[in-house]
Write a protein that holds these residues in place. Sequence first.
Motif, mmCIF file in Angstrom:
data_model
loop_
_atom_site.group_PDB
_atom_site.id
_atom_site.type_symbol
_atom_site.label_atom_id
_atom_site.label_comp_id
_atom_site.label_asym_id
_atom_site.label_seq_id
_atom_site.Cartn_x
_atom_site.Cartn_y
_atom_site.Cartn_z
ATOM 1 N N ALA A 1 0.929 -1.354 0.038
ATOM 2 C CA ALA A 1 -0.058 -0.146 -0.008
ATOM 3 C C ALA A 1 0.872 1.377 0.014
ATOM 4 C CB ALA A 1 -0.794 0.070 1.285
ATOM 5 N N GLU A 2 1.864 1.312 0.705
ATOM 6 C CA GLU A 2 2.911 2.289 0.787
ATOM 7 C C GLU A 2 3.457 2.584 -0.646
ATOM 8 O OE1 GLU A 2 7.039 3.373 2.816
ATOM 9 O OE2 GLU A 2 5.457 2.573 4.133
ATOM 10 N N GLU A 3 3.943 1.305 -1.224
ATOM 11 C CA GLU A 3 4.589 1.658 -2.680
ATOM 12 C C GLU A 3 3.442 2.157 -3.519
ATOM 13 O OE1 GLU A 3 7.441 1.290 -5.585
ATOM 14 O OE2 GLU A 3 7.449 1.600 -3.511
ATOM 15 N N GLU A 4 2.163 1.699 -3.438
ATOM 16 C CA GLU A 4 1.212 2.120 -4.254
ATOM 17 C C GLU A 4 0.741 3.493 -4.163
ATOM 18 O OE1 GLU A 4 -3.282 0.722 -4.773
ATOM 19 O OE2 GLU A 4 -1.922 -0.935 -4.981
ATOM 20 N N ALA A 5 0.952 4.003 -2.899
ATOM 21 C CA ALA A 5 0.763 5.466 -2.628
ATOM 22 C C ALA A 5 2.119 6.248 -3.305
ATOM 23 C CB ALA A 5 0.455 5.696 -1.118
ATOM 24 N N ARG A 6 3.057 5.925 -3.242
ATOM 25 C CA ARG A 6 4.234 6.617 -3.705
ATOM 26 C C ARG A 6 3.985 6.658 -5.059
ATOM 27 N NH1 ARG A 6 9.549 6.302 -5.259
ATOM 28 N NH2 ARG A 6 9.716 4.260 -5.725
ATOM 29 N N MET A 7 3.647 5.483 -5.840
ATOM 30 C CA MET A 7 3.676 5.391 -7.365
ATOM 31 C C MET A 7 2.469 6.396 -7.807
ATOM 32 S SD MET A 7 6.151 3.859 -8.037
ATOM 33 C CE MET A 7 5.870 3.542 -9.761
ATOM 34 N N LEU A 8 1.627 6.609 -6.935
ATOM 35 C CA LEU A 8 0.334 7.561 -7.339
ATOM 36 C C LEU A 8 0.772 9.072 -7.349
ATOM 37 C CD1 LEU A 8 -2.612 7.760 -8.052
ATOM 38 C CD2 LEU A 8 -3.208 7.592 -5.813
ATOM 39 N N ALA A 9 1.327 9.130 -6.009
ATOM 40 C CA ALA A 9 2.136 10.507 -6.026
ATOM 41 C C ALA A 9 2.902 10.855 -6.944
ATOM 42 C CB ALA A 9 2.599 10.830 -4.340
ATOM 43 N N LEU A 10 3.829 9.982 -7.473
ATOM 44 C CA LEU A 10 4.593 10.379 -8.592
ATOM 45 C C LEU A 10 4.152 10.296 -9.860
ATOM 46 C CD1 LEU A 10 7.824 10.476 -8.962
ATOM 47 C CD2 LEU A 10 7.778 8.004 -9.551
ATOM 48 N N ALA A 11 3.032 9.829 -10.255
ATOM 49 C CA ALA A 11 2.343 9.944 -11.162
ATOM 50 C C ALA A 11 1.567 11.418 -11.278
ATOM 51 C CB ALA A 11 1.174 8.825 -11.589
ATOM 52 N N GLU A 12 1.015 11.752 -10.211
ATOM 53 C CA GLU A 12 0.276 12.818 -10.050
ATOM 54 C C GLU A 12 1.399 14.155 -10.322
ATOM 55 O OE1 GLU A 12 -1.810 13.051 -6.430
ATOM 56 O OE2 GLU A 12 -3.317 11.473 -7.073
ATOM 57 N N ALA A 13 2.373 14.106 -9.711
ATOM 58 C CA ALA A 13 3.626 15.096 -9.817
ATOM 59 C C ALA A 13 3.978 15.028 -11.267
ATOM 60 C CB ALA A 13 4.769 14.713 -9.064
ATOM 61 N N GLU A 14 4.242 14.037 -12.016
ATOM 62 C CA GLU A 14 4.653 14.063 -13.287
ATOM 63 C C GLU A 14 3.484 14.776 -14.232
ATOM 64 O OE1 GLU A 14 6.075 10.392 -15.307
ATOM 65 O OE2 GLU A 14 7.273 10.158 -13.558
ATOM 66 N N ALA A 15 2.273 14.349 -13.818
ATOM 67 C CA ALA A 15 1.148 14.947 -14.709
ATOM 68 C C ALA A 15 1.029 16.468 -14.562
ATOM 69 C CB ALA A 15 -0.158 14.196 -14.278
ATOM 70 N N GLN A 16 1.267 16.985 -13.386
ATOM 71 C CA GLN A 16 1.314 18.301 -13.076
ATOM 72 C C GLN A 16 2.457 19.105 -13.798
ATOM 73 O OE1 GLN A 16 -1.161 20.402 -11.657
ATOM 74 N NE2 GLN A 16 0.165 22.027 -12.423
ATOM 75 N N ALA A 17 3.595 18.568 -13.600
ATOM 76 C CA ALA A 17 4.815 19.088 -14.299
ATOM 77 C C ALA A 17 4.664 19.163 -15.789
ATOM 78 C CB ALA A 17 6.108 18.240 -14.056
ATOM 79 N N LYS A 18 3.970 18.232 -16.274
ATOM 80 C CA LYS A 18 3.706 18.248 -17.973
ATOM 81 C C LYS A 18 2.588 19.348 -18.119
ATOM 82 C CE LYS A 18 5.103 13.553 -19.062
ATOM 83 N NZ LYS A 18 4.832 12.170 -19.489
ATOM 84 N N LYS A 19 1.636 19.483 -17.445
ATOM 85 C CA LYS A 19 0.629 20.518 -17.789
ATOM 86 C C LYS A 19 1.288 21.778 -17.404
ATOM 87 C CE LYS A 19 -3.859 21.879 -15.903
ATOM 88 N NZ LYS A 19 -3.442 23.253 -15.481
ATOM 89 N N THR A 20 2.240 22.091 -16.469
ATOM 90 C CA THR A 20 2.884 23.248 -16.139
ATOM 91 C C THR A 20 3.937 23.876 -17.149
ATOM 92 O OG1 THR A 20 2.622 23.267 -13.862
ATOM 93 C CG2 THR A 20 4.322 24.603 -14.413
ATOM 94 N N ALA A 21 4.718 22.693 -17.724
ATOM 95 C CA ALA A 21 5.717 22.852 -18.771
ATOM 96 C C ALA A 21 4.769 23.076 -20.067
ATOM 97 C CB ALA A 21 6.533 21.725 -19.000
ATOM 98 N N ALA A 22 3.708 22.585 -20.441
ATOM 99 C CA ALA A 22 2.978 22.861 -21.713
ATOM 100 C C ALA A 22 2.621 24.156 -21.640
ATOM 101 C CB ALA A 22 1.899 21.767 -21.915
#
Length: 174
Positions: A1-22
Motif C-alpha cells: 500500500a505504501e509503494e502504491e501510494a508513492r507511485m500514485l503521488a509520483l504519477a500525479e507530480a509528473e502529470a502536473q509538471a507536464k501540464k505546467t511545462a506545456a
Amino acid sequence: AEEEARMLALAEAEAQAKKTAAERPAMVFSKARGQLDYPVQGSIWRDFGADNGLDGKTTGLFLQTQAHAQVLSPVDGIVEFAGQFHSYDQLVIINPGEGYLVLLAGMHEISAGQGQSVRAGEPLGIMGEKPAAMLLASDLNMAKAPVLYVEFRHKNEPVDPSPWWRTGRKEAMR
C-alpha cells in the motif's frame, strides 16, 4: 500500500509538471543563460574543468544527490537518445536546438523515450542508491551518494554549463 501510494503521488507530480511545462513558450537555449534550474537537487561534487583523476579535466558537472531523487529536464528539447551508453551508464541526450546537446548520465531508471519532446521541469528518470558505474572520474565510486553527470555540448565540443544555472554555484537546488 505504501509503494502504491508513492507511485500514485509520483504519477500525479509528473502529470502536473507536464501540464505546467506545456503552458510555457518554448525556450531558446542560447538566451536561457542564468535561467535554468539544475536537473536534480543536491550539491556540486565535481565542477566543469576539475581534475578527473584520469590525467584529464572533467567535461561536465557532477551533482551528488539523494537516493531515488527525481531527475528533471533542465531544458526544452527533443530526446535524441535514452538508454545504456558505454561508460555513461543510463544516459539521456536532449537536443535544445542551435547546435547544443545536453547529456545527463548516471540515472538508475529513465522515463524519457527517444524522439520524445520534453519541456524544462519534466521528469526524465530516477537516481539509484549509489553512484552508477560511470568511467568519467577515477574516484566516482568514493562518492557517498548517487551522482548525476551533466554535460553541455555545442557543435560537439564540451561547454561550461555554469553560466546557464539560475542559482549560485555550490548548491544545486530547484
